[in-house]
Design a protein around this motif. Structure first.
Motif, PDB file in Angstrom:
ATOM      1  N   PRO A 131       0.829  -1.212   0.000  1.00 21.10           N
ATOM      2  CA  PRO A 131       0.000   0.000   0.000  1.00 21.10           C
ATOM      3  C   PRO A 131       0.860   1.257   0.000  1.00 21.10           C
ATOM      4  O   PRO A 131       1.991   1.250   0.493  1.00 21.10           O
ATOM      5  N   THR A 132       0.334   2.313  -0.574  1.00 24.61           N
ATOM      6  CA  THR A 132       1.030   3.599  -0.557  1.00 24.61           C
ATOM      7  C   THR A 132       0.859   4.222   0.823  1.00 24.61           C
ATOM      8  O   THR A 132      -0.259   4.517   1.249  1.00 24.61           O
ATOM      9  N   THR A 133       1.956   4.390   1.519  1.00 24.17           N
ATOM     10  CA  THR A 133       1.930   4.957   2.869  1.00 24.17           C
ATOM     11  C   THR A 133       3.336   5.428   3.213  1.00 24.17           C
ATOM     12  O   THR A 133       4.299   5.090   2.520  1.00 24.17           O
ATOM     13  N   THR A 134       3.468   6.191   4.260  1.00 22.44           N
ATOM     14  CA  THR A 134       4.795   6.646   4.677  1.00 22.44           C
ATOM     15  C   THR A 134       5.528   5.505   5.375  1.00 22.44           C
ATOM     16  O   THR A 134       4.999   4.903   6.313  1.00 22.44           O
ATOM     17  N   ARG A 135       6.717   5.211   4.900  1.00 15.22           N
ATOM     18  CA  ARG A 135       7.545   4.175   5.518  1.00 15.22           C
ATOM     19  C   ARG A 135       8.893   4.779   5.890  1.00 15.22           C
ATOM     20  O   ARG A 135       9.559   5.381   5.048  1.00 15.22           O
ATOM     21  N   ASN A 136       9.286   4.578   7.114  1.00 12.81           N
ATOM     22  CA  ASN A 136      10.577   5.102   7.569  1.00 12.81           C
ATOM     23  C   ASN A 136      11.661   4.050   7.371  1.00 12.81           C
ATOM     24  O   ASN A 136      12.248   3.531   8.320  1.00 12.81           O
ATOM     25  N   VAL A 137      11.894   3.711   6.116  1.00 12.69           N
ATOM     26  CA  VAL A 137      12.929   2.738   5.774  1.00 12.69           C
ATOM     27  C   VAL A 137      13.844   3.354   4.728  1.00 12.69           C
ATOM     28  O   VAL A 137      13.480   4.308   4.044  1.00 12.69           O
ATOM     29  N   ARG A 138      15.038   2.794   4.612  1.00 11.51           N
ATOM     30  CA  ARG A 138      15.975   3.208   3.570  1.00 11.51           C
ATOM     31  C   ARG A 138      15.982   2.138   2.486  1.00 11.51           C
ATOM     32  O   ARG A 138      15.996   0.944   2.790  1.00 11.51           O
ATOM     33  N   LEU A 139      15.992   2.564   1.245  1.00  9.27           N
ATOM     34  CA  LEU A 139      15.890   1.649   0.113  1.00  9.27           C
ATOM     35  C   LEU A 139      17.153   1.710  -0.737  1.00  9.27           C
ATOM     36  O   LEU A 139      17.659   2.799  -1.029  1.00  9.27           O
ATOM     37  N   VAL A 140      17.631   0.538  -1.130  1.00  8.27           N
ATOM     38  CA  VAL A 140      18.817   0.461  -1.989  1.00  8.27           C
ATOM     39  C   VAL A 140      18.605  -0.643  -3.022  1.00  8.27           C
ATOM     40  O   VAL A 140      17.878  -1.605  -2.775  1.00  8.27           O
ATOM     41  N   PRO A 141      19.225  -0.529  -4.188  1.00 14.83           N
ATOM     42  CA  PRO A 141      19.139  -1.624  -5.163  1.00 14.83           C
ATOM     43  C   PRO A 141      20.058  -2.764  -4.746  1.00 14.83           C
ATOM     44  O   PRO A 141      21.080  -2.545  -4.093  1.00 14.83           O
ATOM     45  N   ALA A 142      19.695  -3.976  -5.116  1.00 12.86           N
ATOM     46  CA  ALA A 142      20.543  -5.130  -4.811  1.00 12.86           C
ATOM     47  C   ALA A 142      21.632  -5.321  -5.854  1.00 12.86           C
ATOM     48  O   ALA A 142      22.508  -6.167  -5.684  1.00 12.86           O
ATOM     49  N   ALA A 143      21.578  -4.544  -6.926  1.00 10.69           N
ATOM     50  CA  ALA A 143      22.595  -4.645  -7.974  1.00 10.69           C
ATOM     51  C   ALA A 143      22.579  -3.374  -8.807  1.00 10.69           C
ATOM     52  O   ALA A 143      21.566  -2.677  -8.884  1.00 10.69           O
ATOM     53  N   ILE A 144      23.716  -3.083  -9.406  1.00  5.90           N
ATOM     54  CA  ILE A 144      23.822  -1.967 -10.347  1.00  5.90           C
ATOM     55  C   ILE A 144      24.195  -2.566 -11.694  1.00  5.90           C
ATOM     56  O   ILE A 144      25.275  -3.141 -11.851  1.00  5.90           O
ATOM     57  N   ILE A 145      23.279  -2.468 -12.644  1.00  9.57           N
ATOM     58  CA  ILE A 145      23.542  -3.047 -13.961  1.00  9.57           C
ATOM     59  C   ILE A 145      23.402  -1.975 -15.029  1.00  9.57           C
ATOM     60  O   ILE A 145      22.765  -0.946 -14.809  1.00  9.57           O
ATOM     61  N   ASP A 146      24.015  -2.235 -16.180  1.00  5.81           N
ATOM     62  CA  ASP A 146      23.894  -1.268 -17.266  1.00  5.81           C
ATOM     63  C   ASP A 146      22.479  -1.320 -17.821  1.00  5.81           C
ATOM     64  O   ASP A 146      21.863  -2.379 -17.909  1.00  5.81           O
ATOM     65  N   SER A 147      21.948  -0.155 -18.139  1.00  7.33           N
ATOM     66  CA  SER A 147      20.587  -0.076 -18.660  1.00  7.33           C
ATOM     67  C   SER A 147      20.556   0.884 -19.839  1.00  7.33           C
ATOM     68  O   SER A 147      21.356   1.798 -19.934  1.00  7.33           O
ATOM     69  N   GLY A 148      19.624   0.670 -20.733  1.00 12.35           N
ATOM     70  CA  GLY A 148      19.518   1.517 -21.907  1.00 12.35           C
ATOM     71  C   GLY A 148      20.295   0.946 -23.083  1.00 12.35           C
ATOM     72  O   GLY A 148      21.005  -0.045 -22.952  1.00 12.35           O
ATOM     73  N   PRO A 149      20.165   1.545 -24.230  1.00 11.80           N
ATOM     74  CA  PRO A 149      19.378   2.754 -24.485  1.00 11.80           C
ATOM     75  C   PRO A 149      17.867   2.520 -24.517  1.00 11.80           C
ATOM     76  O   PRO A 149      17.107   3.469 -24.570  1.00 11.80           O
ATOM     77  N   VAL A 150      17.415   1.246 -24.475  1.00 10.29           N
ATOM     78  CA  VAL A 150      15.977   0.975 -24.396  1.00 10.29           C
ATOM     79  C   VAL A 150      15.728   0.085 -23.183  1.00 10.29           C
ATOM     80  O   VAL A 150      16.597  -0.686 -22.769  1.00 10.29           O
ATOM     81  N   LEU A 151      14.534   0.196 -22.605  1.00  4.74           N
ATOM     82  CA  LEU A 151      14.185  -0.635 -21.456  1.00  4.74           C
ATOM     83  C   LEU A 151      13.818  -2.037 -21.917  1.00  4.74           C
ATOM     84  O   LEU A 151      13.069  -2.216 -22.870  1.00  4.74           O
TER      85      LEU A 151
END
Length: 333
Positions: A131-151
């Motif tokens: 649900p959309t609500t206020t959450r006091n958490v920190r969010l990070v990606p589990a990986a950094i990958i190359d993206s683009g030029p198209v999704l």
């Protein structure tokens, strides 16, 4: 001694909170806003409702509960195992597994926790079920990958952005970095060198440091030999990633690869190798350390990724499993 009216007020509050949580399906955070109390107070009132017998909780049908308990006995390092009903409609099944992951997220993730998110369709279903609500958490990606030029894939950065929006858009609560698109195929070694250089940037190092501090990881698995029907649901990230690495699925299979965890490949024993780790990620080795440290690693995947699930359990790459009854039965055999 408490006055009678105090007891009556308390009883009314207990019943109201139980009604909002169990019948109206409001979150604890939403209820805390509704009754102007802290989330901790709401949790205490819900506990009181259960203790006094005002509510009876049935998490799943007995057969599903039994499968869950048997999984925890067989794989005794698991903190939890959640089993949903199987379905022939794999898109629906994936949605149900994502919804179960969202329910676990809501009950398990505490304020100020750091949560790492994997990519893919199952994690998208989880995020959309929250649900959309206020959450006091920190969010990070589990990986950094190359993206683009198209999704062509729902990568972790996309889901971090989406969940950040659905969690109140609080400044400083989400960290992410995206890899630069590589417009030509590169060897694994060359791509790793590119990412090593990329990872030396100060901003990227900050994101990597946050990833390592994650208290929770919610992710799914890639499977080199997924169910044929499942292959039709969505484009697989492997194809794009492998093209950029000048690899093929057949070639990886000859090397012994069964699947991947956050783009870190592993074999039938859940083990990895240096050449199978190219992208900056909470990969196999990092996740094994999280499990040893008793951090929470949630893997959500169904029967269509059974081979990868079996390997991940052999390698202890998770300590919370969310799957379906057919996969659970197969894992117990």
């Amino acid at each position: 001694m408490p006055r009678k009216t105090d007891n009556e007020d308390r009883l009314r509050q207990v019943l109201k909170v139980a009604h909002l949580f169990y019948e109206k399906e409001m979150t604890k955070t939403e209820i805390s806003h509704e009754i102007r109390a802290s989330s901790t107070q709401v949790a205490r009132l819900l506990a009181e409702a259960r203790e006094q017998g005002f509510v009876r909780i049935e998490f799943s049908p007995p057969t599903l509960h039994d499968l869950s308990e048997r999984l925890k006995r067989k794989f005794d390092w698991l903190k939890d195992a959640i089993v949903v009903s199987s379905a022939e409609d794999l898109a629906f099944l994936r949605r149900m597994i994502g919804k179960a992951a969202a329910q676990y997220f809501e009950t398990a993730v505490s304020d100020e926790a750091t949560v790492a998110l994997g990519g893919g369709d199952t994690m998208y279903e989880m995020v959309m079920a929250l649900p959309t609500t206020t959450r006091n958490v920190r969010l990070v990606p589990a990986a950094i990958i190359d993206s683009g030029p198209v999704l062509n894939h729902i990568d972790p950065a996309v889901l971090v952005s989406l969940l950040w929006v659905r969690s109140g858009r609080q400044a400083g609560r989400a960290h992410l970095a995206t890899g630069l698109p590589f417009n030509r195929p590169l060897s694994r070694q060359k791509l790793k060198e590119e990412y090593d250089e990329f990872s030396r940037r100060k901003a990227v190092q900050e994101v990597l440091a946050e990833m390592k501090r994650a208290d929770f990881l919610f992710t799914s698995l890639g499977c080199l030999k997924a169910d044929a029907a499942y292959e039709q649901l969505a484009p697989r990230p492997h194809h794009y990633l492998l093209e950029n690495l000048r690899l093929t699925e057949a070639g990886l299979a000859r090397e012994g690869v069964i699947g991947d965890l956050n783009y870190s490949f592993f074999d039938a024993n859940g083990s990895t190798a240096e050449q199978w780790n190219v992208f900056p990620a909470l990969g196999v080795a990092a996740v094994q350390q999280m499990v040893v440290a008793q951090k929470t690693v949630v893997v959500a995947a169904g029967k269509y990724k059974l081979a990868a699930l079996q390997a991940a359990l052999r390698g202890r790459l998770l300590n919370v499993l969310i799957t379906d009854e057919q996969a659970a039965a197969a894992l117990l055999r």
